[in-house]
Scaffold this motif. Structure first.
Motif, PDB file in Angstrom:
ATOM      1  N   VAL B  48      14.075 -43.419 -12.541  1.00 54.28           N
ATOM      2  CA  VAL B  48      14.747 -44.515 -13.233  1.00 54.28           C
ATOM      3  C   VAL B  48      16.198 -44.113 -13.451  1.00 54.28           C
ATOM      4  O   VAL B  48      16.470 -43.118 -14.127  1.00 54.28           O
ATOM      5  CB  VAL B  48      14.063 -44.830 -14.587  1.00 54.28           C
ATOM      6  CG1 VAL B  48      14.836 -45.922 -15.326  1.00 54.28           C
ATOM      7  CG2 VAL B  48      12.620 -45.256 -14.384  1.00 54.28           C
ATOM      8  N   ASN B  49      17.103 -44.879 -12.868  1.00 55.73           N
ATOM      9  CA  ASN B  49      18.545 -44.590 -12.971  1.00 55.73           C
ATOM     10  C   ASN B  49      18.859 -43.120 -12.690  1.00 55.73           C
ATOM     11  O   ASN B  49      19.591 -42.472 -13.428  1.00 55.73           O
ATOM     12  CB  ASN B  49      19.078 -44.962 -14.363  1.00 55.73           C
ATOM     13  CG  ASN B  49      19.312 -46.453 -14.471  1.00 55.73           C
ATOM     14  OD1 ASN B  49      19.260 -47.178 -13.476  1.00 55.73           O
ATOM     15  ND2 ASN B  49      19.548 -46.921 -15.685  1.00 55.73           N
ATOM     16  N   GLY B  50      18.270 -42.595 -11.626  1.00 51.77           N
ATOM     17  CA  GLY B  50      18.590 -41.236 -11.201  1.00 51.77           C
ATOM     18  C   GLY B  50      17.790 -40.145 -11.886  1.00 51.77           C
ATOM     19  O   GLY B  50      17.883 -38.979 -11.516  1.00 51.77           O
ATOM     20  N   LYS B  51      16.990 -40.493 -12.891  1.00 48.15           N
ATOM     21  CA  LYS B  51      16.197 -39.478 -13.583  1.00 48.15           C
ATOM     22  C   LYS B  51      14.722 -39.618 -13.196  1.00 48.15           C
ATOM     23  O   LYS B  51      14.163 -40.712 -13.272  1.00 48.15           O
ATOM     24  CB  LYS B  51      16.358 -39.640 -15.094  1.00 48.15           C
ATOM     25  CG  LYS B  51      15.573 -38.586 -15.878  1.00 48.15           C
ATOM     26  CD  LYS B  51      15.808 -38.723 -17.367  1.00 48.15           C
ATOM     27  CE  LYS B  51      15.090 -37.615 -18.110  1.00 48.15           C
ATOM     28  NZ  LYS B  51      15.209 -37.753 -19.566  1.00 48.15           N
ATOM     29  N   MET B  75      13.678 -47.656 -21.257  1.00 44.00           N
ATOM     30  CA  MET B  75      14.028 -48.375 -20.036  1.00 44.00           C
ATOM     31  C   MET B  75      14.598 -49.753 -20.398  1.00 44.00           C
ATOM     32  O   MET B  75      14.067 -50.430 -21.262  1.00 44.00           O
ATOM     33  CB  MET B  75      12.805 -48.521 -19.135  1.00 44.00           C
ATOM     34  CG  MET B  75      13.156 -48.866 -17.702  1.00 44.00           C
ATOM     35  SD  MET B  75      11.751 -48.650 -16.590  1.00 44.00           S
ATOM     36  CE  MET B  75      10.692 -49.969 -17.124  1.00 44.00           C
ATOM     37  N   ASP B  79      17.782 -51.590 -15.114  1.00 40.44           N
ATOM     38  CA  ASP B  79      17.644 -50.199 -14.681  1.00 40.44           C
ATOM     39  C   ASP B  79      17.067 -50.153 -13.259  1.00 40.44           C
ATOM     40  O   ASP B  79      16.147 -50.904 -12.938  1.00 40.44           O
ATOM     41  CB  ASP B  79      16.702 -49.417 -15.616  1.00 40.44           C
ATOM     42  CG  ASP B  79      17.404 -48.989 -16.892  1.00 40.44           C
ATOM     43  OD1 ASP B  79      18.621 -49.237 -17.004  1.00 40.44           O
ATOM     44  OD2 ASP B  79      16.728 -48.410 -17.763  1.00 40.44           O
ATOM     45  N   LYS B  80      17.624 -49.250 -12.455  1.00 43.66           N
ATOM     46  CA  LYS B  80      17.145 -49.125 -11.079  1.00 43.66           C
ATOM     47  C   LYS B  80      15.917 -48.215 -11.040  1.00 43.66           C
ATOM     48  O   LYS B  80      15.977 -47.080 -11.514  1.00 43.66           O
ATOM     49  CB  LYS B  80      18.257 -48.563 -10.188  1.00 43.66           C
ATOM     50  CG  LYS B  80      17.975 -48.771  -8.724  1.00 43.66           C
ATOM     51  CD  LYS B  80      19.197 -48.444  -7.887  1.00 43.66           C
ATOM     52  CE  LYS B  80      19.146 -46.987  -7.472  1.00 43.66           C
ATOM     53  NZ  LYS B  80      20.211 -46.631  -6.524  1.00 43.66           N
ATOM     54  N   GLU B  96      12.141 -50.013  -4.142  1.00 46.30           N
ATOM     55  CA  GLU B  96      13.124 -49.995  -5.217  1.00 46.30           C
ATOM     56  C   GLU B  96      13.162 -51.359  -5.879  1.00 46.30           C
ATOM     57  O   GLU B  96      12.975 -52.385  -5.217  1.00 46.30           O
ATOM     58  CB  GLU B  96      14.490 -49.679  -4.607  1.00 46.30           C
ATOM     59  CG  GLU B  96      15.555 -49.330  -5.623  1.00 46.30           C
ATOM     60  CD  GLU B  96      16.840 -48.899  -4.933  1.00 46.30           C
ATOM     61  OE1 GLU B  96      16.835 -47.841  -4.283  1.00 46.30           O
ATOM     62  OE2 GLU B  96      17.823 -49.638  -5.023  1.00 46.30           O
ATOM     63  N   SER B  98      14.761 -53.555  -9.713  1.00 46.92           N
ATOM     64  CA  SER B  98      15.491 -53.498 -10.975  1.00 46.92           C
ATOM     65  C   SER B  98      14.539 -53.919 -12.081  1.00 46.92           C
ATOM     66  O   SER B  98      13.805 -54.902 -11.929  1.00 46.92           O
ATOM     67  CB  SER B  98      16.686 -54.459 -10.952  1.00 46.92           C
ATOM     68  OG  SER B  98      17.661 -53.967 -10.079  1.00 46.92           O
TER      69      SER B  98
END
Lengths: 154, 100
Positions: B48-51, B75, B79-80, B96, B98
């Protein structure tokens, strides 16, 4: 690059070799092959699987609830939800204690908010065990599921 | 063959459904009587958002068409969320979305 690990990944399809490597102290359990815990997934006894994931001394906890149906008509698809009020959850493992390979899944988690669900196979009536590592400590809880039609082939 | 997936994310909740036989290598084919070779999803990663919020090591004890749902703290809408998975034969899949 970790050459020991590479070598093992290449040559050690056999879990025995990894178990030996763990026993010999070449690899630390839990840390060994962080990608996929071969020793844990190939263990045929729950105690061995728990040891392989570093959960040998898990403490029973009322703060974990393993939610499943009481009776599973189809052992091939048994919904399991692990609900916990423990904070700082680092990992959750799910085991079907009488399965040929008891360890079903091992999840490493961040920002976990108390609920994880999946669907697992149970070969026969058995305890489903959840192991939760939280705040550096390891806790566990079980729930018995009666299986009328097994789901592990054979 | 790529691992097909569907995902829903929102309200702090992520749900992932994969299409996969999840064979544990112990089941015998009803017709031939031969063991069906192991073919199961081994690893899944949810970011989630790079994490990375979930890294799953899975065995053949996961049911056919693996389903996962879990709750993630903090979240937010937009959020991606990215899911990647790989099975024991090296097949991969990703999806992927959002968060709504």
């Amino acid at each position: 690059m970790n050459t020991t690990r590479r070598l093992l990944l290449k040559s050690a399809a056999s879990a025995g070799l990894i178990a030996t490597a763990v026993a010999a102290g070449l690899l630390k359990p839990g840390q060994a092959l962080a990608d996929w815990n071969s020793a844990g997934f190939s263990a045929t006894k729950p105690a061995d699987a728990l040891a392989a994931i570093g959960a040998g001394g898990a403490t029973p906890s009322p703060d974990i609830v393993v939610k499943t149906p009481d009776i599973a008509e189809n052992g091939a698809v048994v919904p399991v939800e692990v609900v916990t009020t423990l904070v700082n959850v680092e990992s959750i493992a799910i085991l079907g204690e009488k399965n040929a390979y008891p360890l079903v899944a091992l999840y490493t988690l961040s920002d976990f908010d108390g609920s994880l669900s999946t669907r697992i196979k149970l070969g026969q009536t058995a305890n489903v065990r959840a192991v939760v590592k939280a705040g550096g400590k390891i806790y566990t809880a079980t729930k018995e599921v009666k299986v009328t039609v097994g789901g592990c082939g054979g | 063959m790529a691992i097909a997936m569907r995902i829903r994310a929102g309200n702090g909740d992520i749900r992932i459904l994969m299409t996969h036989p999840s064979e544990n290598g112990l089941r015998k084919d009803a017709k031939s009587g031969q063991l069906v070779p192991a073919h199961f999803v081994k690893n899944m990663t949810v970011v989630v958002n790079g994490k990375t919020v979930l890294y799953g090591q899975l065995g053949g004890g996961i049911s056919k068409d693996p389903y996962h749902a879990f709750k993630v703290r903090g979240m937010k809408t937009g959020d991606k969320v990215t899911v990647t998975a790989e099975d024991n034969t090296g097949d991969k899949g990703s999806i992927e979305t959002s968060a709504s």
